[in-house]
Design a protein around this motif. Structure first.
Motif, short mmCIF file in Angstrom:
data_model
loop_
_atom_site.label_atom_id
_atom_site.label_comp_id
_atom_site.label_asym_id
_atom_site.label_seq_id
_atom_site.Cartn_x
_atom_site.Cartn_y
_atom_site.Cartn_z
N PHE A 191 29.59 -0.82 31.58
CA PHE A 191 30.12 -1.94 32.36
C PHE A 191 30.45 -3.12 31.45
N ILE A 192 29.55 -3.42 30.53
CA ILE A 192 29.77 -4.54 29.60
C ILE A 192 31.01 -4.28 28.75
N LEU A 193 31.14 -3.05 28.24
CA LEU A 193 32.29 -2.71 27.40
C LEU A 193 33.60 -2.83 28.18
N VAL A 194 33.62 -2.29 29.40
CA VAL A 194 34.84 -2.36 30.21
C VAL A 194 35.19 -3.82 30.51
N TYR A 195 34.19 -4.61 30.86
CA TYR A 195 34.42 -6.01 31.24
C TYR A 195 35.07 -6.81 30.11
N PHE A 196 34.62 -6.57 28.88
CA PHE A 196 35.13 -7.36 27.77
C PHE A 196 36.34 -6.75 27.07
N LEU A 197 36.50 -5.41 27.15
CA LEU A 197 37.57 -4.78 26.38
C LEU A 197 38.82 -4.47 27.22
N VAL A 198 38.64 -4.12 28.47
CA VAL A 198 39.79 -3.80 29.31
C VAL A 198 40.27 -5.10 29.97
N GLU A 199 41.47 -5.51 29.61
CA GLU A 199 41.98 -6.80 30.06
C GLU A 199 42.68 -6.71 31.41
N ARG A 200 42.74 -7.87 32.07
CA ARG A 200 43.56 -7.95 33.29
C ARG A 200 45.02 -7.82 32.90
N SER A 201 45.77 -7.08 33.68
CA SER A 201 47.15 -6.79 33.32
C SER A 201 48.12 -7.60 34.19
N GLU A 202 49.04 -8.27 33.51
CA GLU A 202 50.07 -9.01 34.22
C GLU A 202 50.98 -8.06 34.99
N GLU A 203 51.23 -6.90 34.41
CA GLU A 203 52.06 -5.90 35.08
C GLU A 203 51.42 -5.43 36.38
#
Length: 535
Positions: A191-203
């Protein structure tokens, strides 16, 4: 794949953002590994759960059934929810709920509470896998998808293999509770990794606004129909043998519900403008063939993962830990072959890789038809090594080929449907295997018993020999003869079981062979990944 511009690393910014897409692949594969692990980790722990909660073995088996049913029903809704509320938000929600539900499963105080938490765990887990796959499909261009799916494939294919080993070790040496509690720290870390590494996408934000602007709503009717069909199908397949099939009112009712939901779902998904699943995809040669081959792959993967530890524990006296260890070397081969297969996708057409993988797996199933009482540990290790060579060739190629030629807005649905195919195929494979095992064991026993008659010289000689053996051990002649007859009966039972397992592996061999012609009708694809179409 998409008309969006790509980053220097070749990824689609709709999914990758500024993050290296390979970091995203590692993160989502870790979470996926944890989720898929739970499809098999509880299988070898059922007898411990049965004893720990003071329930029957049949009642304990619902721990597996409830997870599979809830997992299957949510798959079809995951694509819309991910698009409507955002992949990242949906993925994080699923991961958090899955982790919490896993811990609650480990803390369950009775069977009812355990089943409720398993249902919640299955719902959350069912949303994670297709979302992970869709993120990867959009984060990498077609030319690199094969390598990305290789890492993802390690999680999906190796996790069911590791499950019995880990579940057996934890149950034998600690407690069945740890089969679920182990997800706690892994889930928090993921969860921590996903939260910090996977960004919100403008697309993806623009896609959500477009859905709102167009007024597209969740297809509740379609979801209920498809979820009812899949849920009822899973129940029939998983409980049929236990409930004695159509002698059970429950199975009759679930079958009727399954058929009715299917009949109503077909016209609905084909005529509605925004259905819960795109039924037309299944009608295409490329995706439809990939769907069927993935079902066959799931059948072999899950069936062998269940039946190999089962035969080792029942007929060879292995502990749950050692039964799982017999499968582990195959997991390492699978892991290495995933990356080899990922590289091959850039130079070899997927249809030839699938055909080759199916042929190798068919050969491994034929190897397992050589079952006999005197086999050693190495025989089963080698059988799994052969499977480990073939599965990655199918999995990577089928995953890559199934996305080829799809529009960017179809990747979520394609991912959900391919994962549903693997789950359904797994249930069908286990169902077929259990029925073949039960009926053929009975048939072989009947044939063998026909030769156990007083007029048979072989039976007479064996009875005399074993009677003398038991008499020499101190038994009276009457007791020695009774023990000799019991010993002969046990040998008949053992031989009929071996012969039935051989029949199971013959059937799985035929399933593997059936994938070859299906693979060869797939279209050739652009291996360089430039066009996004088929030719």
């Amino acid at each position: 794949m998409s008309s969006a511009s790509t980053t220097a690393g070749g990824a689609n910014p709709a999914a990758a953002g500024a993050t290296n897409p390979w970091l995203i692949a590692i993160v989502v594969s870790l979470a996926t590994f944890m989720e898929v692990l739970d499809t098999t980790i509880a299988n070898v722990a059922l007898r411990y759960i049965s004893g720990g909660l003071a329930v029957s073995a049949d009642e304990a088996s619902w721990v597996v059934t409830t997870y599979l049913v809830s997992n299957a029903t949510i798959l079809v809704a995951s694509s819309f929810i991910a698009e409507r509320y955002g992949r990242r938000r949906f993925y994080l929600s699923c991961l958090a709920i899955f982790t919490i539900a896993s811990v609650l499963c480990g803390l369950a105080w009775n069977l009812q509470s355990l089943l409720i938490f398993r249902i919640i765990q299955g719902f959350a887990g069912g949303g994670m896998v297709p979302t992970s796959q869709a993120i990867l499909a959009d984060a990498f261009p077609s030319s690199k998808r094969g390598q990305a799916f290789a890492l993802f494939g390690v999680a999906v294919v190796v996790a069911p293999i590791v499950g019995p080993t880990l579940g057996g070790y934890l149950s034998d040496n600690f407690s069945w509770h740890w089969c679920f509690l182990i997800n706690g720290p892994v889930g928090v870390f993921a969860f921590i990794l996903v939260y910090f590494l996977v960004e919100r996408s403008e697309e993806m934000r623009r896609k959500r606004q477009e859905l709102l602007r167009q007024g597209i709503r969740f297809d509740l009717v379609g979801f209920l129909l498809v979820a009812t069909f899949l849920g009822a199908l899973e129940l029939v397949l998983d409980r049929g043998q236990t409930e004695d099939w159509f002698d059970s009112n429950f199975i009759i009712a679930m079958t009727a519900l399954c058929v009715l939901a299917f009949a109503l779902a077909i016209p609905w998904v084909l005529t509605k403008s925004n259905p819960i699943i795109d039924g037309r995809l299944l009608g295409t040669r490329q995706f439809g063939s990939c769907f069927i081959v993935m079902m066959a792959t799931g059948a072999i993967l899950i069936a062998t993962t269940q039946f190999l530890p089962q035969v080792l524990q029942q007929n060879y006296g292995y502990t749950a830990t050692w039964a799982g260890l017999a499968l582990s070397p195959g997991g390492f081969v699978t892991m290495v072959m995933m990356f080899v297969a990922g590289r091959l996708t850039t130079v070899v057409q997927p249809k030839y890789m699938i055909a080759a993988g199916a042929a190798i797996i068919a050969g491994s199933m034929w190897w397992l038809t050589q079952l006999s009482p005197g086999l050693n540990f190495a025989f089963f290790v080698w059988s799994r090594l052969y499977i480990g060579l073939g599965l990655p060739l199918i999995f990577i190629a089928i995953t890559s080929a199934s996305y080829y030629g799809l529009r960017p807005n179809q990747t979520n649905q394609a991912s959900a449907m391919i994962n549903a195919a693997r789950n359904i195929g797994g249930s069908i494979g286990v169902c077929i295997g259990l029925n073949v095992l039960a009926h053929r064991q009975q048939w072989h026993r009947s044939r063998l018993v026909e030769h156990i008659i007083p007029s048979s010289p072989a039976y007479h000689d064996t009875l005399q020999t074993m009677s003398r053996y038991f008499a020499e051990k101190g038994a009276t002649m009457a007791d020695a003869q009774a023990q000799a007859r019991a010993w002969i009966g046990q040998q008949v039972q053992t031989q009929s079981t071996f012969l039935a397992y051989i029949d199971v592996f013959y059937v799985l061999m035929l399933i593997a062979l059936s994938a070859i012609p299906l693979a060869l009708i797939l279209s050739n694809i652009d291996l360089k990944g430039g066009g996004g179409g088929m030719h």
